[in-house]
Design a protein around this motif. Structure first.
Motif, PDB file in Angstrom:
ATOM      1  N   MET A   1       0.798  -1.138   0.053  1.00 50.46           N
ATOM      2  CA  MET A   1      -0.140  -0.008   0.134  1.00 50.46           C
ATOM      3  C   MET A   1       0.861   1.270  -0.054  1.00 50.46           C
ATOM      4  O   MET A   1       1.988   1.325   0.619  1.00 50.46           O
ATOM      5  CB  MET A   1      -0.899  -0.077   1.274  1.00 50.46           C
ATOM      6  CG  MET A   1      -1.868  -1.125   1.214  1.00 50.46           C
ATOM      7  SD  MET A   1      -3.055  -0.905   2.856  1.00 50.46           S
ATOM      8  CE  MET A   1      -2.023  -0.643   4.014  1.00 50.46           C
ATOM      9  N   ARG A   2       0.413   2.189  -0.376  1.00 51.22           N
ATOM     10  CA  ARG A   2       0.818   3.575  -0.282  1.00 51.22           C
ATOM     11  C   ARG A   2       0.181   4.472   0.510  1.00 51.22           C
ATOM     12  O   ARG A   2      -1.021   4.532   0.554  1.00 51.22           O
ATOM     13  CB  ARG A   2       1.128   4.366  -1.746  1.00 51.22           C
ATOM     14  CG  ARG A   2       2.064   3.744  -2.677  1.00 51.22           C
ATOM     15  CD  ARG A   2       2.299   4.635  -4.058  1.00 51.22           C
ATOM     16  NE  ARG A   2       0.892   4.609  -4.887  1.00 51.22           N
ATOM     17  CZ  ARG A   2       0.693   3.494  -5.742  1.00 51.22           C
ATOM     18  NH1 ARG A   2       1.683   2.877  -6.212  1.00 51.22           N
ATOM     19  NH2 ARG A   2      -0.548   3.568  -6.402  1.00 51.22           N
ATOM     20  N   LYS A  54      -5.402   7.853  -8.081  1.00 52.39           N
ATOM     21  CA  LYS A  54      -4.650   6.511  -8.355  1.00 52.39           C
ATOM     22  C   LYS A  54      -3.336   6.401  -7.365  1.00 52.39           C
ATOM     23  O   LYS A  54      -2.719   5.500  -7.554  1.00 52.39           O
ATOM     24  CB  LYS A  54      -3.975   6.294  -9.870  1.00 52.39           C
ATOM     25  CG  LYS A  54      -2.864   7.380 -10.238  1.00 52.39           C
ATOM     26  CD  LYS A  54      -2.433   7.055 -11.740  1.00 52.39           C
ATOM     27  CE  LYS A  54      -1.405   7.853 -12.137  1.00 52.39           C
ATOM     28  NZ  LYS A  54      -1.846   9.403 -12.039  1.00 52.39           N
ATOM     29  N   MET A  55      -3.086   7.272  -6.379  1.00 49.57           N
ATOM     30  CA  MET A  55      -1.883   7.438  -5.929  1.00 49.57           C
ATOM     31  C   MET A  55      -2.059   6.610  -4.342  1.00 49.57           C
ATOM     32  O   MET A  55      -1.202   5.735  -3.904  1.00 49.57           O
ATOM     33  CB  MET A  55      -1.508   8.691  -5.346  1.00 49.57           C
ATOM     34  CG  MET A  55      -0.911   9.396  -6.800  1.00 49.57           C
ATOM     35  SD  MET A  55      -0.405  11.226  -6.382  1.00 49.57           S
ATOM     36  CE  MET A  55       0.206  11.785  -7.834  1.00 49.57           C
ATOM     37  N   PHE A  56      -2.841   6.846  -3.562  1.00 50.63           N
ATOM     38  CA  PHE A  56      -2.834   6.527  -2.249  1.00 50.63           C
ATOM     39  C   PHE A  56      -4.038   5.506  -1.728  1.00 50.63           C
ATOM     40  O   PHE A  56      -5.100   5.663  -2.104  1.00 50.63           O
ATOM     41  CB  PHE A  56      -2.937   7.706  -1.292  1.00 50.63           C
ATOM     42  CG  PHE A  56      -1.716   8.430  -1.524  1.00 50.63           C
ATOM     43  CD1 PHE A  56      -0.434   8.392  -1.202  1.00 50.63           C
ATOM     44  CD2 PHE A  56      -1.853   9.896  -2.072  1.00 50.63           C
ATOM     45  CE1 PHE A  56       0.834   9.280  -1.316  1.00 50.63           C
ATOM     46  CE2 PHE A  56      -0.797  10.790  -2.218  1.00 50.63           C
ATOM     47  CZ  PHE A  56       0.298  10.644  -2.040  1.00 50.63           C
ATOM     48  N   ASP A  57      -3.703   4.657  -0.928  1.00 52.56           N
ATOM     49  CA  ASP A  57      -4.497   3.774  -0.519  1.00 52.56           C
ATOM     50  C   ASP A  57      -4.957   3.950   1.162  1.00 52.56           C
ATOM     51  O   ASP A  57      -5.895   3.611   1.346  1.00 52.56           O
ATOM     52  CB  ASP A  57      -4.205   2.422  -0.223  1.00 52.56           C
ATOM     53  CG  ASP A  57      -3.473   1.804  -1.582  1.00 52.56           C
ATOM     54  OD1 ASP A  57      -4.111   1.202  -2.222  1.00 52.56           O
ATOM     55  OD2 ASP A  57      -2.283   1.605  -1.951  1.00 52.56           O
ATOM     56  N   SER A 379       7.030   1.987  -9.184  1.00 55.81           N
ATOM     57  CA  SER A 379       8.490   2.473  -8.664  1.00 55.81           C
ATOM     58  C   SER A 379       8.470   3.936  -9.285  1.00 55.81           C
ATOM     59  O   SER A 379       8.818   4.820  -8.666  1.00 55.81           O
ATOM     60  CB  SER A 379       9.433   1.731  -9.148  1.00 55.81           C
ATOM     61  OG  SER A 379       9.699   1.494 -10.622  1.00 55.81           O
ATOM     62  N   GLU A 380       7.803   4.072 -10.374  1.00 57.71           N
ATOM     63  CA  GLU A 380       8.055   5.611 -11.130  1.00 57.71           C
ATOM     64  C   GLU A 380       6.961   6.328 -10.439  1.00 57.71           C
ATOM     65  O   GLU A 380       7.387   7.412 -10.033  1.00 57.71           O
ATOM     66  CB  GLU A 380       7.714   5.500 -12.451  1.00 57.71           C
ATOM     67  CG  GLU A 380       8.761   4.899 -13.644  1.00 57.71           C
ATOM     68  CD  GLU A 380      10.195   5.682 -13.195  1.00 57.71           C
ATOM     69  OE1 GLU A 380      10.427   6.580 -13.367  1.00 57.71           O
ATOM     70  OE2 GLU A 380      11.229   5.000 -12.952  1.00 57.71           O
ATOM     71  N   LYS A 383       8.270   7.406  -6.865  1.00 65.82           N
ATOM     72  CA  LYS A 383       9.287   8.274  -7.036  1.00 65.82           C
ATOM     73  C   LYS A 383       9.099   9.399  -7.320  1.00 65.82           C
ATOM     74  O   LYS A 383       9.529  10.555  -6.706  1.00 65.82           O
ATOM     75  CB  LYS A 383      10.479   7.690  -8.107  1.00 65.82           C
ATOM     76  CG  LYS A 383      11.505   6.634  -7.871  1.00 65.82           C
ATOM     77  CD  LYS A 383      12.405   6.257  -9.114  1.00 65.82           C
ATOM     78  CE  LYS A 383      12.886   5.004  -8.940  1.00 65.82           C
ATOM     79  NZ  LYS A 383      13.845   4.542 -10.092  1.00 65.82           N
ATOM     80  N   TYR A 384       7.850   9.794  -7.988  1.00 70.02           N
ATOM     81  CA  TYR A 384       7.254  10.926  -8.319  1.00 70.02           C
ATOM     82  C   TYR A 384       6.777  11.719  -6.864  1.00 70.02           C
ATOM     83  O   TYR A 384       6.837  12.802  -6.490  1.00 70.02           O
ATOM     84  CB  TYR A 384       6.204  10.897  -9.717  1.00 70.02           C
ATOM     85  CG  TYR A 384       5.215  12.172  -9.521  1.00 70.02           C
ATOM     86  CD1 TYR A 384       6.001  13.211 -10.135  1.00 70.02           C
ATOM     87  CD2 TYR A 384       4.066  12.134  -9.012  1.00 70.02           C
ATOM     88  CE1 TYR A 384       5.211  14.234 -10.354  1.00 70.02           C
ATOM     89  CE2 TYR A 384       3.248  13.431  -9.320  1.00 70.02           C
ATOM     90  CZ  TYR A 384       3.815  14.235 -10.009  1.00 70.02           C
ATOM     91  OH  TYR A 384       3.061  15.539 -10.046  1.00 70.02           O
ATOM     92  N   ILE A 385       5.764  10.761  -6.386  1.00 68.31           N
ATOM     93  CA  ILE A 385       5.256  11.210  -5.002  1.00 68.31           C
ATOM     94  C   ILE A 385       6.538  11.693  -3.981  1.00 68.31           C
ATOM     95  O   ILE A 385       6.456  12.559  -3.345  1.00 68.31           O
ATOM     96  CB  ILE A 385       4.481  10.101  -4.496  1.00 68.31           C
ATOM     97  CG1 ILE A 385       3.193   9.620  -5.107  1.00 68.31           C
ATOM     98  CG2 ILE A 385       3.977  10.399  -3.043  1.00 68.31           C
ATOM     99  CD1 ILE A 385       2.427   8.556  -5.094  1.00 68.31           C
TER     100      ILE A 385
END
Length: 405
Positions: A1-2, A54-57, A379-380, A383-385
């Motif tokens: 999870m992010r 689409k980023m965080f859970d 992973s990309e 890295k952006y986050i």
């Protein structure tokens, strides 16, 4: 999870307990990714514009970020911004809060605005009806955690001396809290004055003082070293005697104290909040764990420390009316007895690992539960986050450095 952790650093020198708590997730959970974004004064819409669905859970509003509610103008803007970003965002929304009794309604506003799933408070369940009535909180799940835990990193750093080799007999620092914290809130400072008077003629070497905010406070790693330099520390439960739900009492007190700078607590209460009763239960302080780590014997007011400490085994009890002070001082003079108490506390609290940050993080992970549809690993994207969080954090730190010069 992010996981995105919204936290707050507003000065260079922070208390270690705030940093330890905020970053324990990244330190002790190696299965998930954690990203830290410093909200500072709330930030602006453009500072969050990079966030998409689409980023965080999970998003965690750390208690350090929740402290922004003390700055009313910034908080109102922050709540509006967070509601816009997170209300419809498909993730678990978690709030962690401390000092719930100050501007409690501001906590409600954010929790309802973002449609929070869970709220972790340090207040005891018996106080939920006062602070979080069910008709105000909808379906938000509320659970109690502690104000702090044992940071195991300090244990490996410390080289502890036995009690006969320590510099001080007693140390203590106490912040003089505003009267809005009630009679209970004045106890910490009263202890400093009381013990300075009691110990002045008995041959003890001590470093006891009251502080005004961070002025005179012992911060960072120096705090742990300060405790480790003494065989005894004084303390009591933290918290407030009553809740200032809207912040109205604080406003009244501030206005009154501006004109009556030397007013006592009793005088101020009679004018500003005469009918308010002390109805909240105190909570254990992070200092309890710090003293346990340094094997410093604790003299604590009262016998209820949320089941963490056993009276007269893990600490020496000072009655709330101070009526057994002569007995307490007699015990304080017995170096071997105090060291035995300190060792008991270390065994039960530290060595047992029952109250470690690692265990706390595991409990939080399990309590949040599994996410049905975890967002795709990338992973990309990670890295952006990380770059965007770092960009924000660098901007904030530059602002803090300029302000503190």
């Amino acid at each position: 999870m992010r996981v995105l952790v919204l936290w707050r650093q507003s000065m260079i020198n922070m208390r270690n307990t705030d940093i330890d708590h905020a970053f324990c997730f990244k330190r002790y959970d190696t299965e998930n990714e954690y990203f830290y974004f410093n909200i500072y004064k709330g930030r602006f819409a453009e500072d969050y514009a990079w966030i998409d669905k689409k980023m965080f859970d999970v998003v965690i509003f750390h208690y350090s970020a929740m402290e922004l509610r003390g700055a009313e103008k910034h908080w109102e803007n922050f709540v509006r911004l967070m509601t816009t970003i997170w209300r419809e965002y498909p993730c678990r929304k978690i709030i962690m809060v401390q000092d719930d009794y100050t501007r409690t309604k501001s906590i409600w506003d954010l929790a309802l605005g973002i449609r929070a799933d869970k709220l972790y408070t340090v207040m005891r369940e018996c106080d939920y009806p006062i602070l979080y009535p069910k008709d105000k909180m909808n379906s938000i799940e509320i659970k109690t955690v502690l104000t702090g835990y044992v940071e195991e990193g300090y244990i490996n750093k410390l080289s502890l001396r036995n009690h006969r080799q320590r510099k001080y007999d007693v140390v203590y620092r106490a912040n003089k809290l505003p009267y809005v914290y009630g009679k209970h809130g004045q106890l910490k400072y009263e202890l400093a004055l009381y013990f300075k008077e009691c110990l002045k003629d008995i041959g003890f070497i001590y470093d006891i003082s009251g502080t005004d905010g961070n002025k005179g406070a012992v911060l960072g790693d120096t705090w742990i070293e300060f405790l480790a330099s003494s065989r005894i520390a004084i303390g009591c439960l933290g918290g407030s005697g009553f809740a200032d739900i809207t912040g109205e009492y604080r406003k009244r007190i501030t206005e009154y104290m501006t004109e009556h700078t030397d007013a006592t607590y009793e005088e101020t209460k009679a004018v500003c909040f005469p009918h308010v009763e002390e109805n909240l239960t105190g909570v254990i302080s992070p200092r309890i764990f710090d003293a346990a780590i340094t094997k410093t014997c604790q003299i604590l007011v009262g016998a209820d420390y949320q089941g963490v400490l056993i009276p007269e085994i893990d600490y020496i009890v000072l009655r709330p009316d101070f009526g057994n002070i002569n007995e307490v001082i007699k015990k304080m003079k017995d170096i071997d007895y105090c060291e035995e108490i300190a060792n008991n506390c270390y065994e039960h609290v530290v060595k047992s690992q029952k109250y470690s940050y690692a265990k706390f993080v595991t409990w939080i992970k399990n309590d949040i539960g599994n996410i049905d549809h975890v967002k795709s690993p990338s992973s990309e994207l990670s890295k952006y986050i990380e770059r965007m969080c770092q960009k924000n954090n660098d901007m904030v730190m530059n602002d803090i450095l300029l302000r503190e010069r």
